[in-house]
Design a protein around this motif. Structure first.
Motif, PDB file in Angstrom:
ATOM      1  N   ASP A 270       0.828  -1.206   0.000  1.00 13.30           N
ATOM      2  CA  ASP A 270       0.000   0.000   0.000  1.00 13.30           C
ATOM      3  C   ASP A 270       0.865   1.260   0.000  1.00 13.30           C
ATOM      4  OD1 ASP A 270       0.793  -0.912   2.580  1.00 13.30           O
ATOM      5  OD2 ASP A 270      -0.711   0.363   3.530  1.00 13.30           O
ATOM      6  N   ILE A 271       1.928   1.244   0.762  1.00  5.53           N
ATOM      7  CA  ILE A 271       2.832   2.404   0.797  1.00  5.53           C
ATOM      8  C   ILE A 271       3.567   2.539  -0.532  1.00  5.53           C
ATOM      9  CG2 ILE A 271       4.896   3.374   1.901  1.00  5.53           C
ATOM     10  CD1 ILE A 271       3.869   2.090   4.530  1.00  5.53           C
ATOM     11  N   VAL A 272       4.023   1.430  -1.077  1.00  2.33           N
ATOM     12  CA  VAL A 272       4.709   1.461  -2.371  1.00  2.33           C
ATOM     13  C   VAL A 272       3.768   2.018  -3.442  1.00  2.33           C
ATOM     14  CG1 VAL A 272       5.842   0.088  -4.164  1.00  2.33           C
ATOM     15  CG2 VAL A 272       6.241  -0.442  -1.748  1.00  2.33           C
ATOM     16  N   GLY A 273       2.511   1.598  -3.404  1.00  3.82           N
ATOM     17  CA  GLY A 273       1.525   2.111  -4.354  1.00  3.82           C
ATOM     18  C   GLY A 273       1.328   3.606  -4.223  1.00  3.82           C
ATOM     19  N   LYS A 274       1.302   4.099  -2.987  1.00  2.00           N
ATOM     20  CA  LYS A 274       1.141   5.542  -2.775  1.00  2.00           C
ATOM     21  C   LYS A 274       2.362   6.315  -3.252  1.00  2.00           C
ATOM     22  CE  LYS A 274      -2.118   5.018   0.996  1.00  2.00           C
ATOM     23  NZ  LYS A 274      -2.372   5.145   2.433  1.00  2.00           N
ATOM     24  N   LEU A 275       3.552   5.768  -3.042  1.00  2.00           N
ATOM     25  CA  LEU A 275       4.765   6.421  -3.538  1.00  2.00           C
ATOM     26  C   LEU A 275       4.766   6.474  -5.062  1.00  2.00           C
ATOM     27  CD1 LEU A 275       7.397   4.849  -1.120  1.00  2.00           C
ATOM     28  CD2 LEU A 275       6.748   7.269  -1.229  1.00  2.00           C
ATOM     29  N   ALA A 276       4.407   5.363  -5.690  1.00  2.00           N
ATOM     30  CA  ALA A 276       4.342   5.327  -7.159  1.00  2.00           C
ATOM     31  C   ALA A 276       3.305   6.314  -7.671  1.00  2.00           C
ATOM     32  CB  ALA A 276       4.034   3.911  -7.646  1.00  2.00           C
ATOM     33  N   ALA A 277       2.159   6.387  -6.999  1.00  2.00           N
ATOM     34  CA  ALA A 277       1.116   7.332  -7.410  1.00  2.00           C
ATOM     35  C   ALA A 277       1.609   8.768  -7.294  1.00  2.00           C
ATOM     36  CB  ALA A 277      -0.139   7.127  -6.564  1.00  2.00           C
ATOM     37  N   ALA A 278       2.393   9.057  -6.250  1.00  2.00           N
ATOM     38  CA  ALA A 278       2.946  10.409  -6.100  1.00  2.00           C
ATOM     39  C   ALA A 278       3.888  10.734  -7.257  1.00  2.00           C
ATOM     40  CB  ALA A 278       3.662  10.540  -4.760  1.00  2.00           C
ATOM     41  N   PHE A 279       4.712   9.774  -7.668  1.00  2.00           N
ATOM     42  CA  PHE A 279       5.597   9.983  -8.813  1.00  2.00           C
ATOM     43  C   PHE A 279       4.772  10.259 -10.073  1.00  2.00           C
ATOM     44  CE2 PHE A 279       9.233   8.999  -6.472  1.00  2.00           C
ATOM     45  CZ  PHE A 279      10.361   8.879  -7.259  1.00  2.00           C
ATOM     46  N   VAL A 280       3.775   9.414 -10.320  1.00  2.00           N
ATOM     47  CA  VAL A 280       2.948   9.564 -11.521  1.00  2.00           C
ATOM     48  C   VAL A 280       2.239  10.914 -11.519  1.00  2.00           C
ATOM     49  CG1 VAL A 280       0.882   8.677 -12.700  1.00  2.00           C
ATOM     50  CG2 VAL A 280       2.677   7.099 -11.947  1.00  2.00           C
ATOM     51  N   GLN A 281       1.632  11.286 -10.404  1.00  2.00           N
ATOM     52  CA  GLN A 281       0.928  12.568 -10.329  1.00  2.00           C
ATOM     53  C   GLN A 281       1.889  13.734 -10.540  1.00  2.00           C
ATOM     54  OE1 GLN A 281      -1.051  12.376  -6.548  1.00  2.00           O
ATOM     55  NE2 GLN A 281      -2.471  10.789  -7.229  1.00  2.00           N
ATOM     56  N   THR A 282       3.087  13.628  -9.982  1.00  2.00           N
ATOM     57  CA  THR A 282       4.081  14.693 -10.161  1.00  2.00           C
ATOM     58  C   THR A 282       4.510  14.795 -11.619  1.00  2.00           C
ATOM     59  OG1 THR A 282       4.858  14.425  -7.897  1.00  2.00           O
ATOM     60  CG2 THR A 282       6.345  15.533  -9.440  1.00  2.00           C
ATOM     61  N   LEU A 283       4.786  13.662 -12.241  1.00  2.00           N
ATOM     62  CA  LEU A 283       5.190  13.678 -13.651  1.00  2.00           C
ATOM     63  C   LEU A 283       4.086  14.249 -14.536  1.00  2.00           C
ATOM     64  CD1 LEU A 283       7.012  10.246 -13.767  1.00  2.00           C
ATOM     65  CD2 LEU A 283       8.074  12.502 -14.080  1.00  2.00           C
ATOM     66  N   ARG A 284       2.854  13.870 -14.268  1.00  2.00           N
ATOM     67  CA  ARG A 284       1.735  14.431 -15.039  1.00  2.00           C
ATOM     68  C   ARG A 284       1.613  15.935 -14.805  1.00  2.00           C
ATOM     69  NH1 ARG A 284      -2.984   9.796 -14.554  1.00  2.00           N
ATOM     70  NH2 ARG A 284      -2.310   8.627 -16.376  1.00  2.00           N
ATOM     71  N   TRP A 285       1.822  16.361 -13.573  1.00  2.00           N
ATOM     72  CA  TRP A 285       1.756  17.783 -13.257  1.00  2.00           C
ATOM     73  C   TRP A 285       2.841  18.552 -14.011  1.00  2.00           C
ATOM     74  CZ3 TRP A 285       4.652  21.675 -11.045  1.00  2.00           C
ATOM     75  CH2 TRP A 285       3.943  22.814 -10.661  1.00  2.00           C
ATOM     76  N   ILE A 286       4.040  17.994 -14.025  1.00  3.10           N
ATOM     77  CA  ILE A 286       5.147  18.643 -14.738  1.00  3.10           C
ATOM     78  C   ILE A 286       4.807  18.836 -16.213  1.00  3.10           C
ATOM     79  CG2 ILE A 286       7.509  18.265 -15.584  1.00  3.10           C
ATOM     80  CD1 ILE A 286       8.140  17.047 -12.807  1.00  3.10           C
ATOM     81  N   THR A 287       4.191  17.825 -16.828  1.00  2.00           N
ATOM     82  CA  THR A 287       3.895  17.921 -18.269  1.00  2.00           C
ATOM     83  C   THR A 287       2.793  18.908 -18.589  1.00  2.00           C
ATOM     84  OG1 THR A 287       2.321  16.075 -18.252  1.00  2.00           O
ATOM     85  CG2 THR A 287       4.632  15.531 -18.682  1.00  2.00           C
TER      86      THR A 287
END
Length: 135
Positions: free
Chosen positions: A32-49
């Motif tokens: 669950d924590i790994v999933g939340k960390l991955a989601a934070a990366f994905v959301q950040t990358l999408r935000w950057i774009t």
């Protein structure tokens, strides 16, 4: 190495660097924590774009621009190509890392031919984050 083309020219292929590293035991114990960390990366990358270098700079701590706001914005503009926008690593990137480490690492060189890359990383948490987060 700020762009895919530049990395290919310098290292003969992709060389993923922005990633989460952890043991399989940690992943298995805390998915669950790994999933939340991955989601934070994905959301950040999408935000950057979806934001300009100026907008990104405005959200960062002011000390990051200690050499000057214009220079900091330019550094973001020059570096933004390093991020792929979705967090997925292409398998060729893992292979290129192994190729390079196999040449220079005293730990990897003797075993590189026995390393099964498919067992060294997973995209399942990123794929899950991509399915469940808003574009």
């Amino acid at each position: 190495m700020r762009t895919e083309a530049g990395t290919r020219a310098a290292l003969g292929g992709l060389y993923p660097a922005s990633s989460l590293y952890m043991s399989c035991a940690t992943i298995d114990a805390h998915p669950d924590i790994v999933g939340k960390l991955a989601a934070a990366f994905v959301q950040t990358l999408r935000w950057i774009t979806t934001h300009t270098p100026e907008e990104i700079a405005a959200q960062m701590p002011s000390q990051y621009a200690s050499a000057g706001k214009d220079l900091y914005i330019q550094s973001i503009r020059d570096s933004i190509g390093m991020f792929n926008g979705d967090g997925l690593m292409k398998p060729e990137g893992a292979q290129n890392v192994l190729n390079i480490l196999g040449q220079y690492s005293k730990n990897v060189r003797p075993v590189r031919d026995r390393i099964d890359l498919s067992g060294t990383y997973t995209m399942r948490f990123v794929e899950q984050a991509l399915r469940t987060s808003q574009p």
